[in-house]
Design a protein around this motif. Structure first.
Motif, PDB file in Angstrom:
ATOM      1  N   ASP A  20       6.906 -18.810 -11.198  1.00 12.50           N
ATOM      2  CA  ASP A  20       7.999 -18.669 -10.238  1.00 12.50           C
ATOM      3  C   ASP A  20       8.361 -17.208  -9.980  1.00 12.50           C
ATOM      4  O   ASP A  20       8.582 -16.799  -8.837  1.00 12.50           O
ATOM      5  N   VAL A  21       8.436 -16.438 -11.054  1.00 13.13           N
ATOM      6  CA  VAL A  21       8.801 -15.022 -10.916  1.00 13.13           C
ATOM      7  C   VAL A  21       7.745 -14.286 -10.101  1.00 13.13           C
ATOM      8  O   VAL A  21       8.062 -13.530  -9.170  1.00 13.13           O
ATOM      9  N   PHE A  22       6.464 -14.495 -10.430  1.00  7.25           N
ATOM     10  CA  PHE A  22       5.390 -13.833  -9.692  1.00  7.25           C
ATOM     11  C   PHE A  22       5.448 -14.184  -8.209  1.00  7.25           C
ATOM     12  O   PHE A  22       5.311 -13.309  -7.344  1.00  7.25           O
ATOM     13  N   ASP A  23       5.644 -15.472  -7.931  1.00  2.00           N
ATOM     14  CA  ASP A  23       5.582 -15.926  -6.553  1.00  2.00           C
ATOM     15  C   ASP A  23       6.688 -15.309  -5.709  1.00  2.00           C
ATOM     16  O   ASP A  23       6.459 -14.856  -4.579  1.00  2.00           O
ATOM     17  N   ARG A  24       7.871 -15.262  -6.241  1.00  2.00           N
ATOM     18  CA  ARG A  24       9.006 -14.717  -5.499  1.00  2.00           C
ATOM     19  C   ARG A  24       8.799 -13.243  -5.159  1.00  2.00           C
ATOM     20  O   ARG A  24       8.994 -12.814  -4.013  1.00  2.00           O
ATOM     21  N   HIS A  25       8.379 -12.472  -6.126  1.00  2.00           N
ATOM     22  CA  HIS A  25       8.224 -11.044  -5.881  1.00  2.00           C
ATOM     23  C   HIS A  25       6.940 -10.718  -5.115  1.00  2.00           C
ATOM     24  O   HIS A  25       6.904  -9.758  -4.348  1.00  2.00           O
ATOM     25  N   ALA A  26       5.895 -11.529  -5.293  1.00  2.00           N
ATOM     26  CA  ALA A  26       4.669 -11.318  -4.513  1.00  2.00           C
ATOM     27  C   ALA A  26       4.935 -11.560  -3.034  1.00  2.00           C
ATOM     28  O   ALA A  26       4.466 -10.808  -2.170  1.00  2.00           O
ATOM     29  N   GLU A  27       5.685 -12.613  -2.735  1.00  2.14           N
ATOM     30  CA  GLU A  27       6.019 -12.900  -1.333  1.00  2.14           C
ATOM     31  C   GLU A  27       6.825 -11.760  -0.717  1.00  2.14           C
ATOM     32  O   GLU A  27       6.549 -11.315   0.409  1.00  2.14           O
ATOM     33  N   PHE A  80       6.294  -4.399  -7.243  1.00  3.07           N
ATOM     34  CA  PHE A  80       6.114  -5.814  -7.558  1.00  3.07           C
ATOM     35  C   PHE A  80       6.128  -6.049  -9.071  1.00  3.07           C
ATOM     36  O   PHE A  80       6.844  -6.934  -9.576  1.00  3.07           O
ATOM     37  N   THR A  81       5.364  -5.257  -9.824  1.00  5.58           N
ATOM     38  CA  THR A  81       5.298  -5.455 -11.270  1.00  5.58           C
ATOM     39  C   THR A  81       6.594  -5.030 -11.959  1.00  5.58           C
ATOM     40  O   THR A  81       6.987  -5.626 -12.962  1.00  5.58           O
ATOM     41  N   LEU A  82       7.280  -4.014 -11.425  1.00  2.07           N
ATOM     42  CA  LEU A  82       8.551  -3.597 -12.020  1.00  2.07           C
ATOM     43  C   LEU A  82       9.606  -4.679 -11.845  1.00  2.07           C
ATOM     44  O   LEU A  82      10.331  -5.024 -12.789  1.00  2.07           O
ATOM     45  N   ASP A  83       9.711  -5.230 -10.637  1.00  2.00           N
ATOM     46  CA  ASP A  83      10.691  -6.293 -10.404  1.00  2.00           C
ATOM     47  C   ASP A  83      10.349  -7.548 -11.219  1.00  2.00           C
ATOM     48  O   ASP A  83      11.240  -8.191 -11.800  1.00  2.00           O
ATOM     49  N   SER A  84       9.055  -7.882 -11.268  1.00  2.00           N
ATOM     50  CA  SER A  84       8.642  -9.060 -12.041  1.00  2.00           C
ATOM     51  C   SER A  84       8.931  -8.856 -13.524  1.00  2.00           C
ATOM     52  O   SER A  84       9.460  -9.748 -14.197  1.00  2.00           O
ATOM     53  N   ALA A  85       8.587  -7.672 -14.039  1.00  5.84           N
ATOM     54  CA  ALA A  85       8.756  -7.412 -15.471  1.00  5.84           C
ATOM     55  C   ALA A  85      10.224  -7.378 -15.861  1.00  5.84           C
ATOM     56  O   ALA A  85      10.612  -7.943 -16.892  1.00  5.84           O
ATOM     57  N   THR A  86      11.055  -6.704 -15.064  1.00  4.76           N
ATOM     58  CA  THR A  86      12.472  -6.615 -15.434  1.00  4.76           C
ATOM     59  C   THR A  86      13.156  -7.973 -15.339  1.00  4.76           C
ATOM     60  O   THR A  86      14.019  -8.292 -16.160  1.00  4.76           O
ATOM     61  N   GLU A  87      12.787  -8.804 -14.368  1.00  4.21           N
ATOM     62  CA  GLU A  87      13.370 -10.150 -14.322  1.00  4.21           C
ATOM     63  C   GLU A  87      12.870 -10.991 -15.488  1.00  4.21           C
ATOM     64  O   GLU A  87      13.632 -11.723 -16.126  1.00  4.21           O
ATOM     65  N   PHE A  88      11.579 -10.886 -15.777  1.00  8.57           N
ATOM     66  CA  PHE A  88      10.982 -11.657 -16.865  1.00  8.57           C
ATOM     67  C   PHE A  88      11.601 -11.268 -18.209  1.00  8.57           C
ATOM     68  O   PHE A  88      11.836 -12.118 -19.070  1.00  8.57           O
ATOM     69  N   LEU A 121       8.468  -3.518 -21.549  1.00 12.73           N
ATOM     70  CA  LEU A 121       8.531  -3.170 -20.122  1.00 12.73           C
ATOM     71  C   LEU A 121       7.433  -2.184 -19.770  1.00 12.73           C
ATOM     72  O   LEU A 121       6.765  -2.316 -18.743  1.00 12.73           O
ATOM     73  N   LEU A 122       7.234  -1.191 -20.625  1.00 15.03           N
ATOM     74  CA  LEU A 122       6.188  -0.207 -20.390  1.00 15.03           C
ATOM     75  C   LEU A 122       4.826  -0.881 -20.308  1.00 15.03           C
ATOM     76  O   LEU A 122       4.035  -0.618 -19.390  1.00 15.03           O
ATOM     77  N   ALA A 123       4.552  -1.764 -21.257  1.00 15.78           N
ATOM     78  CA  ALA A 123       3.260  -2.440 -21.276  1.00 15.78           C
ATOM     79  C   ALA A 123       3.122  -3.425 -20.127  1.00 15.78           C
ATOM     80  O   ALA A 123       2.095  -3.485 -19.452  1.00 15.78           O
ATOM     81  N   GLY A 124       4.170  -4.199 -19.881  1.00 16.52           N
ATOM     82  CA  GLY A 124       4.092  -5.263 -18.886  1.00 16.52           C
ATOM     83  C   GLY A 124       4.067  -4.770 -17.469  1.00 16.52           C
ATOM     84  O   GLY A 124       3.510  -5.427 -16.585  1.00 16.52           O
ATOM     85  N   ARG A 125       4.649  -3.593 -17.226  1.00 18.63           N
ATOM     86  CA  ARG A 125       4.714  -3.095 -15.862  1.00 18.63           C
ATOM     87  C   ARG A 125       3.529  -2.188 -15.535  1.00 18.63           C
ATOM     88  O   ARG A 125       2.781  -2.411 -14.587  1.00 18.63           O
ATOM     89  N   ASP A 126       3.315  -1.145 -16.326  1.00 14.93           N
ATOM     90  CA  ASP A 126       2.368  -0.103 -15.946  1.00 14.93           C
ATOM     91  C   ASP A 126       0.908  -0.542 -16.030  1.00 14.93           C
ATOM     92  O   ASP A 126       0.102  -0.191 -15.170  1.00 14.93           O
ATOM     93  N   THR A 127       0.561  -1.278 -17.084  1.00 21.02           N
ATOM     94  CA  THR A 127      -0.834  -1.680 -17.214  1.00 21.02           C
ATOM     95  C   THR A 127      -1.244  -2.629 -16.091  1.00 21.02           C
ATOM     96  O   THR A 127      -2.349  -2.538 -15.548  1.00 21.02           O
ATOM     97  N   THR A 128      -0.337  -3.532 -15.724  1.00 21.17           N
ATOM     98  CA  THR A 128      -0.635  -4.467 -14.640  1.00 21.17           C
ATOM     99  C   THR A 128      -0.661  -3.755 -13.296  1.00 21.17           C
ATOM    100  O   THR A 128      -1.506  -4.050 -12.439  1.00 21.17           O
ATOM    101  N   ALA A 129       0.232  -2.798 -13.118  1.00 24.01           N
ATOM    102  CA  ALA A 129       0.286  -2.070 -11.848  1.00 24.01           C
ATOM    103  C   ALA A 129      -0.996  -1.289 -11.595  1.00 24.01           C
ATOM    104  O   ALA A 129      -1.531  -1.286 -10.475  1.00 24.01           O
ATOM    105  N   ILE A 130      -1.537  -0.620 -12.615  1.00 27.33           N
ATOM    106  CA  ILE A 130      -2.757   0.170 -12.382  1.00 27.33           C
ATOM    107  C   ILE A 130      -3.955  -0.751 -12.184  1.00 27.33           C
ATOM    108  O   ILE A 130      -4.864  -0.441 -11.405  1.00 27.33           O
ATOM    109  N   THR A 131      -3.961  -1.903 -12.842  1.00 25.92           N
ATOM    110  CA  THR A 131      -5.066  -2.842 -12.624  1.00 25.92           C
ATOM    111  C   THR A 131      -5.057  -3.346 -11.189  1.00 25.92           C
ATOM    112  O   THR A 131      -6.113  -3.408 -10.526  1.00 25.92           O
ATOM    113  N   LEU A 132      -3.888  -3.685 -10.674  1.00 21.07           N
ATOM    114  CA  LEU A 132      -3.800  -4.107  -9.274  1.00 21.07           C
ATOM    115  C   LEU A 132      -4.125  -2.954  -8.325  1.00 21.07           C
ATOM    116  O   LEU A 132      -4.753  -3.159  -7.278  1.00 21.07           O
ATOM    117  N   THR A 133      -3.706  -1.743  -8.681  1.00 21.46           N
ATOM    118  CA  THR A 133      -4.007  -0.581  -7.840  1.00 21.46           C
ATOM    119  C   THR A 133      -5.513  -0.390  -7.707  1.00 21.46           C
ATOM    120  O   THR A 133      -6.045  -0.246  -6.596  1.00 21.46           O
TER     121      THR A 133
END
Length: 592
Positions: A195-202, A227-235, A364-376
């Motif tokens: 749910d969290v991913f879907d809301r912020h991805a949209e 996207f990953t910052l909003d998802s991670a902070t909500e999660f 937060l550091l792990a959940g946001r930055d690692t995912t963001a660079i992979t998507l980048t």
């Protein structure tokens, strides 16, 4: 009044600095008692000054002698030492700084590996600092000899302002405590809830389409970071920083780019910029070993950024602790309830606000930055390989259609998983990592007739998965080429299956990333949503000439020289200046 960092560094060392070396006392004593020679003050002053470099030289020689003696006793040798021209390896440290600006990641390490082998001693300020890209040695550090290595006090000293005593900086019982608190939160039942991913991805993709409809490229790295910052902070906190609501930046050197200056004051942008600055300045400290406070003598470069981040974190922390105080019947149990955030989970287990703050910020550091660079970098590879984009889109539309993907959908998308793995191989989010030896140990010989390598206690051991992931002797002659099929065809059984430690994007052993499956799910979810709508991605780095790599930038023993973006690293990898692209939909095509 708090002392500045430099003063905190020097304070415990002042007695040592002020106490005259034993040689000064000895010289003065012999002159006075045996030869009745008076010792003028100026002579003592000169002797005092000269004795320090002499004492240091003697100490270094004695230390190296004892290490060599212990290595011989263990039937091992020291790794080759990188030749330095300046005293204390200052030229090597200076070159490392210039390499960051002029060359691709790992350039110097790969160059040194060609000359010295994949394990060598890169000394700095007279201290041994091992560097290795050997899977067998990395395996020992992370898994088979785990007890002999730790993050160490030097790393904690470097990262204390940002990470505190969280799971990524802690060792021993404190590390086990943090990991034990966090592990239940990353169960399959939770990570499969999208749910969290879907809301912020949209929200992110709607912003992307609106900007492209205006006729402008977008910074894909900025978009997925939001996207990953909003998802991670909500999660993690139950409340996101709403960075997507701050809007996307316009390309530099365009009339509308002036609007971005005002957007910098947006709370979410302040948080994101502070988060980046804190990581950059924390990582910068490693260049100067444990003498880094001398480069920040009067003030910490990290503290101001951390204070901005605390403006978001502390109110949520106080609110969560207040709720617990009003519900004394709350049980301190490890089980995670449905819908519970990490913050709520941690508050159940401890009342210590510092422990809770440190742990949430670490995750937060792990959940946001690692995912963001992979998507980048996934977006970068989609732009560079249109054939792979087409193949991914076909697989997704055939298996998922335009529906929201489920956990089972993601598991069944084999080529998507291979594509993500290849992104992680070529561009691992944490390209370099470090441990310190807690005791003397020996790394085994890697070939018949070879010699084991001795590791003294308290030795800094840098290991690079970035170099290891691109080694042709480990991955085959095409190791420097991006090819997801290597995770699907016979190359899997030829290279990876016999030696799984050649692929470590999430570390390994007891400290393996808890959020590994969470990251796969988040990256997969966003790419599926993107590819359901976008038919092509085009790289547009020319919108900011300052971000175009200089000639020869990407040339390295472990690269094919074709990278078109400036790849840098703080604690994790990032693209300097962003990844500017245009994206094309089936019915709406972005213009120039």
């Amino acid at each position: 009044m708090a002392l500045p960092p430099g003063a905190l560094y020097l304070a415990p060392r002042v007695p040592q600095l002020l106490a005259p070396p034993a040689a000064v006392y000895a010289t003065s004593y012999v002159a006075r008692t045996h030869f009745s020679v008076p010792t003028p003050t100026w002579v003592l002053a000169i002797a005092y000054v000269l004795c320090y470099p002499l004492a240091l030289a003697a100490y270094i020689q004695w230390r190296d002698f004892t290490i060599a003696r212990d290595a011989a006793a263990a039937g091992a040798v020291m790794p080759p030492v990188v030749e330095a021209k300046w005293i204390g390896g200052l030229d090597l440290m200076r070159r490392a700084g210039s390499d960051f600006d002029q060359h691709i990641l790992g350039y110097r390490l790969a160059q040194l590996a060609e000359r010295y082998g994949y394990t060598f001693d890169f000394r700095a300020l007279f201290r041994p600092r091992y560097s290795t890209s050997e899977p067998e040695y990395i395996k020992r550090i992370l898994a088979t000899d785990f007890q002999s290595y730790e993050k160490g006090p030097e790393f904690r000293f470097q990262m204390k302002d940002l990470l505190g005593t969280g799971v990524f900086a802690a060792d021993g019982k404190l590390w086990k405590f943090h990991r034990g608190m966090t592990r239940p939160f990353f169960s399959r039942d939770r990570i499969s809830h999208f749910d969290v991913f879907d809301r912020h991805a949209e929200a992110a993709l709607n912003l992307m389409k609106a900007r492209i409809a205006e006729g402008f490229p977008i910074d894909w790295q900025d978009l997925v970071s939001r996207f990953t910052l909003d998802s991670a902070t909500e999660f993690l906190f139950g409340q996101d920083v709403r960075s997507l609501s701050a809007g996307l930046p316009y390309p530099p050197h365009t009339p509308l780019a002036a609007r971005d200056a005002g957007a910098a004051a947006h709370p979410a942008n302040r948080f994101a910029h502070a988060f980046l600055d804190a990581q950059l300045n924390s990582a910068r400290r490693s260049r100067f070993t444990n003498a880094w406070p001398l480069t920040e003598f009067w003030r910490s470069r990290v503290d101001p950024s951390v204070q901005v981040m605390e403006e978001f974190i502390q109110p949520l922390l106080r609110e969560a602790l207040a709720r617990k105080a009003q519900s004394p019947e709350t049980k301190a149990e490890e089980a995670v309830e449905e819908g519970e955030t990490l913050l709520e989970h941690l508050v159940k287990l401890t009342d210590d606000p510092q422990i809770i703050r440190d742990e949430t910020l670490n995750i937060l550091l792990a959940g946001r930055d690692t995912t963001a660079i992979t998507l980048t970098m996934a977006g970068y590879m989609l732009a560079e390989h249109p054939d792979m984009h087409h193949r991914l889109r076909e697989e997704i539309l055939a298996k998922v259609g335009t529906n929201r993907p489920t956990y089972d959908d993601i598991r069944d998308l084999k080529y998507l998983r291979a594509f993500i793995n290849e992104v992680l191989r070529m561009y691992p989010p944490v390209p370099f990592n470090v441990r310190f030896s807690t005791r003397s140990t020996v790394w085994p010989a890697l070939s018949p007739g070879g010699q084991p390598i001795y590791v003294p206690p308290n030795t800094r051991c840098l290991y690079s998965v970035f170099i290891m992931h691109r080694r042709k002797d480990l991955w085959g002659p095409d190791a420097d080429k991006f090819d997801p099929d290597r995770f699907l065809d016979e190359r899997v059984t030829k290279y990876l299956t016999p030696n799984p430690f050649i692929f470590l994007p999430f570390n390994a052993g007891p400290r393996i990333c808890l959020g590994q499956q969470f990251a796969y799910n988040e990256v997969s979810f966003m790419l599926i949503r993107l590819l359901q709508q976008v038919t092509a991605v085009r790289l547009r780095q020319e919108v900011d000439p300052a971000n175009v790599p200089p000639p020869g930038y990407a040339v390295s023993p472990v690269t094919d020289g074709t990278d078109k973006v400036l790849i840098k690293s703080h604690l994790t990898m990032f693209v300097q200046g962003g990844l500017w692209v245009t994206m094309h939909e089936e019915n709406v095509e972005g213009t120039n």
